[in-house]
Design an enzyme around this catalytic site. Structure first.
Site, short mmCIF file in Angstrom:
data_model
loop_
_atom_site.label_atom_id
_atom_site.label_comp_id
_atom_site.label_asym_id
_atom_site.label_seq_id
_atom_site.Cartn_x
_atom_site.Cartn_y
_atom_site.Cartn_z
N ARG A 1 1.48 -1.57 -0.34
CA ARG A 1 -0.31 0.05 -0.03
C ARG A 1 0.78 1.14 0.06
O ARG A 1 0.68 2.63 -0.90
CB ARG A 1 -1.04 -0.39 1.47
CG ARG A 1 -2.32 1.10 1.44
CD ARG A 1 -2.82 1.01 2.64
NE ARG A 1 -3.66 1.85 2.83
CZ ARG A 1 -3.93 2.95 3.64
NH1 ARG A 1 -2.80 2.31 4.65
NH2 ARG A 1 -3.77 3.81 3.81
N HIS B 1 0.21 4.39 -2.68
CA HIS B 1 -0.15 5.64 -2.71
C HIS B 1 0.41 6.08 -3.32
O HIS B 1 1.16 7.50 -3.76
CB HIS B 1 -0.08 5.73 -1.00
CG HIS B 1 -1.79 5.58 -0.49
ND1 HIS B 1 -2.52 5.71 0.12
CD2 HIS B 1 -2.48 4.30 -1.57
CE1 HIS B 1 -3.17 4.74 -0.02
NE2 HIS B 1 -3.73 4.06 -0.46
N TRP C 1 -10.23 -8.28 2.42
CA TRP C 1 -11.33 -8.64 1.77
C TRP C 1 -11.48 -10.34 0.84
O TRP C 1 -12.18 -10.84 0.27
CB TRP C 1 -11.28 -8.23 0.19
CG TRP C 1 -10.94 -6.61 -0.52
CD1 TRP C 1 -11.92 -5.91 -0.96
CD2 TRP C 1 -9.75 -5.95 0.54
NE1 TRP C 1 -11.80 -4.44 -0.52
CE2 TRP C 1 -10.13 -4.19 0.31
CE3 TRP C 1 -9.01 -6.29 1.22
CZ2 TRP C 1 -9.85 -3.09 0.36
CZ3 TRP C 1 -7.91 -4.38 1.69
CH2 TRP C 1 -8.55 -3.13 1.82
ZN1 ZEM Z 1 -6.25 -0.29 -1.75
N1 ZEM Z 1 -7.29 0.51 0.18
N2 ZEM Z 1 -7.76 1.23 -2.63
N3 ZEM Z 1 -5.53 -0.46 -3.42
N4 ZEM Z 1 -4.70 -1.63 -0.70
C1 ZEM Z 1 -7.56 -0.35 0.90
C2 ZEM Z 1 -5.75 -0.90 1.31
C3 ZEM Z 1 -5.14 -1.46 0.89
C4 ZEM Z 1 -8.75 2.03 -2.67
C5 ZEM Z 1 -8.82 1.76 -1.20
O1 ZEM Z 1 -9.51 3.05 -0.82
C6 ZEM Z 1 -8.50 1.29 0.43
C7 ZEM Z 1 -5.28 -0.16 -4.30
C8 ZEM Z 1 -6.54 0.51 -5.05
C9 ZEM Z 1 -7.42 1.21 -4.46
C10 ZEM Z 1 -3.84 -2.48 -1.38
C11 ZEM Z 1 -3.27 -1.55 -2.27
C12 ZEM Z 1 -3.93 -1.01 -3.34
C13 ZEM Z 1 -8.01 0.84 1.88
C14 ZEM Z 1 -7.72 0.20 3.54
C15 ZEM Z 1 -8.47 1.91 1.71
C16 ZEM Z 1 -10.39 2.34 1.96
C17 ZEM Z 1 -6.61 1.34 4.16
C18 ZEM Z 1 -6.89 0.93 6.20
O2 ZEM Z 1 -7.74 0.89 6.71
O3 ZEM Z 1 -5.73 -0.03 6.46
C19 ZEM Z 1 -9.62 2.12 -3.56
C20 ZEM Z 1 -10.73 2.82 -3.62
C21 ZEM Z 1 -8.44 1.83 -4.53
C22 ZEM Z 1 -9.36 2.45 -5.51
C23 ZEM Z 1 -9.65 0.94 -7.02
C24 ZEM Z 1 -4.83 -0.76 -5.33
C25 ZEM Z 1 -3.90 -0.05 -6.77
C26 ZEM Z 1 -3.41 -1.38 -5.00
C27 ZEM Z 1 -1.96 -1.13 -5.49
C28 ZEM Z 1 -1.79 -2.07 -6.35
C29 ZEM Z 1 -3.01 -2.85 -0.13
C30 ZEM Z 1 -2.71 -3.81 -0.55
C31 ZEM Z 1 -4.24 -3.16 0.88
C32 ZEM Z 1 -4.44 -3.41 2.58
C33 ZEM Z 1 -3.36 -2.82 3.38
C34 ZEM Z 1 -3.39 -3.33 4.62
O4 ZEM Z 1 -2.74 -2.43 5.56
O5 ZEM Z 1 -3.56 -4.44 4.55
#
Ligand code: ZEM
Length: 293
Positions: free
Chosen positions: A47, A51, A190
């Site tokens: 993440r 970001h 998920w």
């Molecule tokens: Zn995420 N993501 N993401 N994401 N994401 C979260 C967690 C993780 C969106 C999003 O709002 C959120 C992509 C795309 C998008 C990962 C990877 C990738 C979380 C939870 C949210 C709310 C955060 C938390 O509370 O800790 C949205 C709206 C997306 C648009 C499509 C893409 C592209 C990613 C990588 C290629 C990963 C690995 C996590 C889990 C983080 C963790 O701490 O477990």
């Protein structure tokens, strides 16, 4: 005068082996710190890399993984980046051990390490990112907002240069990790295997029944069967929108196709906005702990 020629010591030029050593150190730290969250820092490292990269704007060429400007206020405090300090702190001792690597290369290398060590595909890497100062922080609002719909996803990812197929392939990263109430406000994982990359995210989207979760938190979905999994509103958009859905169906049926497309699009994501002086043929592939010696 000794007559001895003193050769100026040039700056250390790290080679593939040096970066592989950094990779191995991150991999070892991932293995050692299995007390965190679901047993791995892998998801939060991925993440962080996402970001750092996802702030890219193709019109102005600003943002992207060059710079590592999330180290600074205001970017580090943007709502979307809540919780990523855990990932940056995890990497601090590694940066100390290898002071020659830039934070920005380290964050991307670590994202790649996380994917590979969570049994995902190999992601090619080339170095070349340099750290920049606070003046390069991107404005808030460049990363996706999980409460929105398809128009928002297309605007945000279109700004980075990605199409529908690529949005769906990137979203498969949500097979990993979880939402935290003290970070995004959302809650839960998920999939049932949040530290192993699979195409389960797509399978679950299609095969499970999803309903609004009844709670006082932000609007999210839960699986009707076990009530232990979650989907964000933006995740559900991928099966509601016809153009997105065809790719969800494809990746749900074919893990190899998912891995190939995921590797391709993540490689591009991680290179957005980086002024490389080497060509794409200079990319390296790190050996993971699952590869033969
Ligand atoms: Zn995420 N993501 N993401 N994401 N994401 C979260 C967690 C993780 C969106 C999003 O709002 C959120 C992509 C795309 C998008 C990962 C990877 C990738 C979380 C939870 C949210 C709310 C955060 C938390 O509370 O800790 C949205 C709206 C997306 C648009 C499509 C893409 C592209 C990613 C990588 C290629 C990963 C690995 C996590 C889990 C983080 C963790 O701490 O477990």
């Amino acid at each position: 005068f000794s007559g001895k020629e003193v050769k100026p010591k040039g700056p250390f030029t790290p080679k593939f082996e040096d970066y592989q050593q950094v990779y191995n150190t991150v991999a070892k730290a991932l293995e050692e710190h299995d007390e965190y969250d679901d047993g791995s820092y892998g998801p939060v490292l991925l993440r962080l890399a996402w970001h750092a990269s996802g702030t890219y704007d193709k019109e102005t060429g600003t943002g992207g993984s060059n710079g590592a400007t999330m180290r600074f206020t205001p970017e580090g405090d943007h709502g979307a980046n809540a919780g990523l300090k855990a990932a940056r702190d995890f990497l601090d001792p590694i940066k100390e051990k290898f002071p020659w690597i830039s934070y920005s290369d380290l964050w991307i290398l670590s994202g790649i390490c996380a994917i590979q060590e969570m049994q995902g595909p190999h992601i090619p890497f080339r170095p070349g990112r340099t750290d920049r100062d606070v003046s390069f922080c991107t404005p808030d609002g460049r990363l996706p907002d999980a409460s929105q719909e398809q128009k928002h996803l297309r605007t945000i990812f279109g700004r980075m240069g990605f199409n529908d197929q690529e949005i769906v392939a990137l979203s498969g990263a949500h097979a990993l990790g979880r939402c935290h109430t003290d970070r995004s406000g959302y809650d839960g994982p998920w999939t049932f295997s949040p530290t192993t990359l699979t195409n389960d995210y797509y399978k679950l989207l299609i095969e499970e029944k999803w309903a609004w979760k009844k709670w006082s938190g932000p609007k999210q979905f839960e699986d009707v069967t076990t009530k232990s999994l979650m989907m964000l509103p933006t995740d559900m958009v991928l099966i509601k929108d016809k153009s997105f859905r065809q790719y969800v169906e494809k990746y749900a049926k074919d893990n190899d196709a998912f891995f190939k497309d995921f590797a391709d699009v993540v490689t591009r994501l991680f290179e957005l906005g980086v002024p490389f002086t080497t060509g794409e043929d200079a990319r390296w592939t790190f050996k993971s702990s699952f590869d033969e010696a």
